[in-house]
Design an enzyme around this catalytic site. Sequence first.
Site, short mmCIF file in Angstrom:
data_model
loop_
_atom_site.label_atom_id
_atom_site.label_comp_id
_atom_site.label_asym_id
_atom_site.label_seq_id
_atom_site.Cartn_x
_atom_site.Cartn_y
_atom_site.Cartn_z
N HIS A 139 0.85 -1.21 0.00
CA HIS A 139 0.00 0.00 0.00
C HIS A 139 0.88 1.25 0.00
CE1 HIS A 139 -3.97 1.87 1.65
NE2 HIS A 139 -3.25 2.80 1.06
N HIS A 175 1.50 5.27 -2.09
CA HIS A 175 1.01 6.30 -3.02
C HIS A 175 2.23 6.96 -3.64
CE1 HIS A 175 -3.17 6.16 -1.41
NE2 HIS A 175 -2.55 5.83 -0.29
N ARG A 224 2.01 9.04 -6.43
CA ARG A 224 1.60 10.38 -6.92
C ARG A 224 1.91 10.65 -8.39
NH1 ARG A 224 -1.43 10.63 -2.52
NH2 ARG A 224 -0.37 11.25 -0.62
N ASP A 261 -8.92 3.45 -2.98
CA ASP A 261 -8.27 3.89 -1.74
C ASP A 261 -8.19 5.40 -1.60
OD1 ASP A 261 -6.90 3.50 0.76
OD2 ASP A 261 -5.18 4.34 -0.27
N ASP A 278 1.24 2.54 3.78
CA ASP A 278 0.36 3.64 3.34
C ASP A 278 1.19 4.91 3.10
OD1 ASP A 278 -1.86 5.06 2.56
OD2 ASP A 278 -2.82 5.10 4.53
N HIS A 320 3.49 14.09 0.86
CA HIS A 320 2.96 15.42 0.57
C HIS A 320 4.11 16.41 0.63
CE1 HIS A 320 -1.23 14.31 0.57
NE2 HIS A 320 -1.10 13.69 1.73
ZN LIG Z 1 -6.71 4.46 2.48
#
Ligand SMILES: [Zn+2]
Lengths: 304, 426
Positions: free
Chosen positions: B61, B63, B65, B154, B307, B311
Amino acid sequence: MKHLLGIENLNRDQIMHILETAVSFEEINQRQIKKVPTLKGLSVINFFAEPSTRTRMSFEVAEKRLSADSYNIAVSGSAITKGETLSDTALNLQAMAPDCLIIRHAVSGTPHMLAQIMDCSIINAGDGFHEHPTQALLDAYTIQKKKGKLDGLKVALMGDIAHSRVARSNIHLLTKTGSHVTVAGPATMIPKDIKKLGVEVTYDPKEAVKDADIVMMLRIQEERESGLMYPDRREYAKFFCLDEKLLSYAKPDATVMHPGPANRGVEIDDNIMDGDRSVILEQVANGVAVRMAVLYLLLGGSNS
Amino acid sequence: MKLLIKNGTIVNPKAGKGFIGSLLVENGKITKIAKGDLAADGAETVNAAGMIVTPGLIDLHVHFRDPGFEDKEDILTGLEAAAAGGFTAVCTMPNTSPACDNIGTIEYQTKKAAREGNGVRLYPIAAASKGLKGETMAPIGELKEGGAIAISDDGKPITDSSLLQRVMQYASSFGLMYVSHSEDTYLSKGGQMNESYFSTLYGMQGIPAVGEALSVARECLMAQYLGLPVHICHVSTKMAVDLIAYFKAQGVKVTAETAPHYLSLTDEAVGSYDTNTKVNPPLRSEEDRQALIAAVKSGIIDALATDHAPHHEREKNVEFNTAPSGMVGLETAVPLVYKLVHDKHITVERFVELFTAGYGIFGLEGGTLTEGGRADITIIDPEYQWTIDKNMFRSKARNTPFHGFHVKGAVFRTIAGGKTVYTRAY
Ligand SMILES: [Zn+2]
C-alpha cells in the site's frame, strides 16, 4: 511567560498572578483619563481571522489604554483571501517586527503554529473549539469579584460543550483553582471522555443548576459540517434555556454569566439576561482590565 | 555478476527455522543457499554477520503520486525510497491524476517503473470506479490486462453498496480482489483526529472508531455473501480487529493490513498540532494500538503496509484542518516494526511474514528464498541504532512524525532481482 496560548498549560499561581495584576488595571478603567504610557512604543497586531466584535474591540481598547500602537488586520482585506498561506502571512508580519500578535482563528492549534514561526508574543484570542484563555480569565476575574473566591464554588456550565473553546478554557481554569464544575447539555453536545477533565456530566439542566453558585451559559452554535447537534431552536429552548424556572434551582444568590453574543430566548431568557443576577456586561467591562494585565505581563512594559 | 551473502541469519519462514548460512546470487537468481560458508569464487562478498537475511519485503500500500502530483513524489523517487526501506516490491494505489482507471495511465506507470526504475517491482492497484468517484465501474478487465493486481478506490470507501457488490463480482471474473479503504464518510466528515479524550482536550472534530468498524463489517458481510475474498487496508481500531477475527473464524476470505504508525503512535501525538500527525485513518487510542499489536502477533492482521503518502512540505505547513492527510512510511517501516521484535511482542519470523504476506495476498511471485528463485533479498541489521532524519530520505517528501526518533534496527542492504538497489552507509 512569553505567550498565552491556553489555560491548560498554566498553573494556579500563574492564573492568580494575572488576576491580581488585573485589579490595578481595573482602577485605570474607572479614571476620567483612561490611558497610561505602560506599553508606549510597543506594537500589537490584532489578527482576527474569524468574525468577532467583542473580543477584538476589548483587545483594541486594552492596547490603546496601555498606549501600545495597535494594528488591525481585516480578513477580507488580507493576503489570506488572495491565497497566501497563513505561515507566509505570519512571516511577513514577523518581518515588520511586532511585539505581540493577537490571533483569533477557526482552526484549533493555529496560535501554537504561529508561536513556532514568529518571534513575538502570541495571545490566543480563541482557536477553533480548543481554547479562549482571556475569556476564562475575565470570567474568573468576574467570579472572584462577585464571590470573593475561586475555590469551592459550584459551577454549572451549559450548552454546546463539544464545540466551545470557552467551555474548555473555563473548565481548565476553574478545576485548577478548586471549583466544582458540572457540564450539561444534550448528549450530542457533550464531547467524549470530558469527565477526564475533572468535571461532572449531566443531560438534565436542573441537576446541573441545583445549588449552583455560578450558572454559565454558552452560545448555541450554528450548523456544523457534521450536522446540527439539536433538532431546532424551539426544541432546544424548551429543554435547555435558562429561564426563571430553571434558575430557581440554583442558590438564591447565584450569578449568571454568558460569554456572548447571546441568543436571547434560545439558551437564555431575556429577563434572566437583563436581570439582577446577570453579570454579562460586567464580564465585558472586566475583559478590558484582564487583557490589559495579560498584555502587560507578556510584554513586560515598564511603568515609566 | 555474482554476489555472496555470508554469516547472516537466513530468516525464511516459508522454508522453516532460521539458520546462519550463506546465499549465492548469480544472474538475478539465487543459485545456492547453504548452512555455514560457501566459497566466494570471485563473487562480491557481503558479510552479514549479526544480521538477518530475508526474502525481499513487499509494501502492499503506497502512493507514488505519478502521474499528476510529481512535486510530492514520482515513481522513480518512490522506488528509491522503497529500496531504502528494504522493499523489493510495492503496490501503488490509484489516486493519481488522472486516476489509474484507464489503460494509458496504468501502462505509463508500469513502463516507467520497468524502464527507468531501480529494479524494485511496481504493481499497480487500479481504480475500482471511474475517476474514483464511486459511481460507475472502472474498466477492470482492461486494467487487469495493463497489469493491475487488485482494485481499490483507496482514499475513499465505495459508499454505494450496490456498486460495491458489482465491483467485487465483476472483478472476480478477472481474478482480481477488491481492496477496501474502510471508512464511514458521514461519521468522519470534518474530522481531524480520532474521537477520544484527546480530541476533547485539543478541541478537534473527532473521527469515531465505529466508522471504520461499520465499513469493515459491511465489506466482510459482502465478501461472505458473495463467497469472494476482500482485503482491508490500514486497520486502525480494536473494533475492526475484533470484526476481522469474527469473520475469519466464519471462514470468510478476509485479509487485513495495518501500518507501522498505528503500532507506534497514538492520538495523544496530535497535541503538538504537527500536521504530520494527521493521517487517515487517524492515529487511534492506546487501547487500539495494543489491540493491533496483539493482532499482528496472532495473525488476525496478515500484513504490514506503510500507506506511504507523500505530501510537499508546503502543503503540510498550514493550519491543521487545511492540511492533507498522510505520512511517508517506506523508509521508517522496518525500524518501527522491528521494535515489536525487540520488545518481544513478535518473533523475527513473524516480522518477516508480516512484510512478505502481500505476495500471497495478491498472488505475486516472491516472499521466499529458494534456489533457482528470484534474488529479491533484504538484509537487516537488527541491532543498529540510529536517529530518523527526514532530510536523509530518498523520498521527495519529508512528512513524517518520526523525525528525530531514536530507533534500533536498520536496513543494511536491499537486493532486487540480483542487483543491489540500496546499501546503507554506516
Ligand atoms: Zn486508504
